[in-house]
Design an enzyme around this catalytic site. Sequence first.
Site, mmCIF file in Angstrom:
data_model
loop_
_atom_site.group_PDB
_atom_site.id
_atom_site.type_symbol
_atom_site.label_atom_id
_atom_site.label_comp_id
_atom_site.label_asym_id
_atom_site.label_seq_id
_atom_site.Cartn_x
_atom_site.Cartn_y
_atom_site.Cartn_z
ATOM 1 N N SER A 77 0.869 -1.188 0.000
ATOM 2 C CA SER A 77 0.000 0.000 0.000
ATOM 3 C C SER A 77 0.898 1.229 0.000
ATOM 4 O O SER A 77 2.085 1.135 0.348
ATOM 5 C CB SER A 77 -0.843 -0.012 1.285
ATOM 6 O OG SER A 77 -1.480 1.236 1.489
ATOM 7 N N TYR A 82 -2.243 -1.413 10.379
ATOM 8 C CA TYR A 82 -2.185 -1.498 8.917
ATOM 9 C C TYR A 82 -0.852 -0.949 8.398
ATOM 10 O O TYR A 82 -0.172 -1.586 7.585
ATOM 11 C CB TYR A 82 -3.366 -0.718 8.335
ATOM 12 C CG TYR A 82 -3.591 -0.880 6.857
ATOM 13 C CD1 TYR A 82 -4.344 -1.932 6.352
ATOM 14 C CD2 TYR A 82 -3.064 0.035 5.943
ATOM 15 C CE1 TYR A 82 -4.572 -2.071 4.987
ATOM 16 C CE2 TYR A 82 -3.277 -0.092 4.583
ATOM 17 C CZ TYR A 82 -4.039 -1.150 4.105
ATOM 18 O OH TYR A 82 -4.247 -1.273 2.750
HETATM 19 P P1 NAD Z 1 -11.518 -6.259 -0.006
HETATM 20 O O1 NAD Z 1 -12.101 -6.142 1.364
HETATM 21 O O2 NAD Z 1 -12.353 -5.861 -1.182
HETATM 22 O O3 NAD Z 1 -11.004 -7.735 -0.269
HETATM 23 C C1 NAD Z 1 -10.265 -8.434 0.705
HETATM 24 C C2 NAD Z 1 -10.184 -9.893 0.331
HETATM 25 O O4 NAD Z 1 -9.464 -10.572 1.363
HETATM 26 C C3 NAD Z 1 -11.568 -10.571 0.258
HETATM 27 O O5 NAD Z 1 -11.542 -11.540 -0.771
HETATM 28 C C4 NAD Z 1 -11.696 -11.239 1.615
HETATM 29 O O6 NAD Z 1 -12.580 -12.356 1.631
HETATM 30 C C5 NAD Z 1 -10.256 -11.666 1.832
HETATM 31 N N1 NAD Z 1 -9.938 -11.940 3.222
HETATM 32 C C6 NAD Z 1 -10.097 -11.149 4.309
HETATM 33 N N2 NAD Z 1 -9.695 -11.796 5.418
HETATM 34 C C7 NAD Z 1 -9.274 -13.026 5.020
HETATM 35 C C8 NAD Z 1 -8.740 -14.154 5.701
HETATM 36 N N3 NAD Z 1 -8.574 -14.171 7.030
HETATM 37 N N4 NAD Z 1 -8.435 -15.247 4.972
HETATM 38 C C9 NAD Z 1 -8.623 -15.259 3.620
HETATM 39 N N5 NAD Z 1 -9.112 -14.222 2.927
HETATM 40 C C10 NAD Z 1 -9.432 -13.121 3.636
HETATM 41 O O7 NAD Z 1 -10.156 -5.418 0.057
HETATM 42 P P2 NAD Z 1 -9.261 -4.740 -1.100
HETATM 43 O O8 NAD Z 1 -9.448 -3.279 -1.022
HETATM 44 O O9 NAD Z 1 -9.435 -5.431 -2.396
HETATM 45 O O10 NAD Z 1 -7.796 -5.025 -0.508
HETATM 46 C C11 NAD Z 1 -6.961 -6.045 -0.994
HETATM 47 C C12 NAD Z 1 -5.530 -5.735 -0.606
HETATM 48 O O11 NAD Z 1 -5.144 -4.485 -1.184
HETATM 49 C C13 NAD Z 1 -5.313 -5.594 0.900
HETATM 50 O O12 NAD Z 1 -4.070 -6.166 1.257
HETATM 51 C C14 NAD Z 1 -5.290 -4.099 1.103
HETATM 52 O O13 NAD Z 1 -4.558 -3.729 2.231
HETATM 53 C C15 NAD Z 1 -4.617 -3.658 -0.183
HETATM 54 N N6 NAD Z 1 -4.846 -2.253 -0.530
HETATM 55 C C16 NAD Z 1 -6.104 -1.789 -0.768
HETATM 56 C C17 NAD Z 1 -6.267 -0.447 -1.108
HETATM 57 C C18 NAD Z 1 -7.604 0.154 -1.420
HETATM 58 O O14 NAD Z 1 -7.686 1.390 -1.553
HETATM 59 N N7 NAD Z 1 -8.660 -0.640 -1.576
HETATM 60 C C19 NAD Z 1 -5.153 0.388 -1.180
HETATM 61 C C20 NAD Z 1 -3.900 -0.127 -0.907
HETATM 62 C C21 NAD Z 1 -3.749 -1.461 -0.598
#
Ligand code: NAD
Length: 261
Positions: free
Chosen positions: A143, A156
């Site tokens: 991130s 985080y």
């Molecule tokens: P999201 O909530 O849409 O998806 C998260 C996914 O992780 C889902 O499929 C969920 O079922 C799965 N998950 C959660 N806990 C779990 C567990 N214990 N075991 C297995 N699966 C699990 O989130 P997102 O926004 O797509 O984020 C995905 C990644 O991207 C994360 O690591 C997040 O930190 C990173 N990220 C997101 C953003 C953003 O703006 N959305 C920005 C930077 C980084």
Amino acid sequence: MSLRGRVAIVTGSTSGIGLGIAEALAAEGAAVMVNGFGNADEIEALRADLAARHGVEVRYSGADMSRPAEIAAMVGAAHDQLGGLHVLVNNAGIQFVAPIEEFPVERWDAIIAINLSAAFHATRAAIPYMKKAGWGRIINIASAHGLVGSPFKAAYVAAKHGILGLTKVAALELANAGITANAVCPGWVATPLVEKQIVARAQKEARTETEVRHDLLAEKQPMLAFSTPAQIGGLCVFLCSEAACTITGVPLSIDGGWTAT
Ligand code: NAD
């Protein structure tokens, strides 16, 4: 179809960025192990749809990324069921927002387990298979918070800074094994994880979600637009290409200028 014959695991791929990455890798011909939580029927529909549209094998593992034994079993199952293991995308992640002195200890533990330790457990289990293949790509979805901090996101930010360290060590250890390890550092991406933060903040501040959405971008991201899961997927496909074979140990920002200041 640059990834025909390759096998990929994308953790946390039932939603958001992970789903975008699984889609992009499948579109390039990779067989994919998807993982994550959700409604069983919806996950099966998603799995079957990905497989049918891209003509690739897609399997599902319900492994909980907070449980090391389940992570190792998922990695072994991907190798055994799909005939190898070449690409590991450590993407699963959760968020919780609170000042440090009020941060619930169990939320800290869960975020460190899922956002950081899970990547170690999966990488540890995947490396022997990648070495056997003589080719591998480890992609850690970090991130902008792997590079800079923000208030109220102690666990985080700590986990995302930590995963950059893990990425560098993996890159050094695997430098001559045909395996690269890199981190992708998105800014704001429109996904359910962010939508939850928008809804919570709109309620807390008695503002509309549209206003909060604009404020989130304006506070951090000079380019006033969210990245998309498909764009993060495109960056992962590039990291799997031969053009990227000497890129290793680096954080790649895809953040609309967030960390340029
Ligand atoms: P999201 O909530 O849409 O998806 C998260 C996914 O992780 C889902 O499929 C969920 O079922 C799965 N998950 C959660 N806990 C779990 C567990 N214990 N075991 C297995 N699966 C699990 O989130 P997102 O926004 O797509 O984020 C995905 C990644 O991207 C994360 O690591 C997040 O930190 C990173 N990220 C997101 C953003 C953003 O703006 N959305 C920005 C930077 C980084």
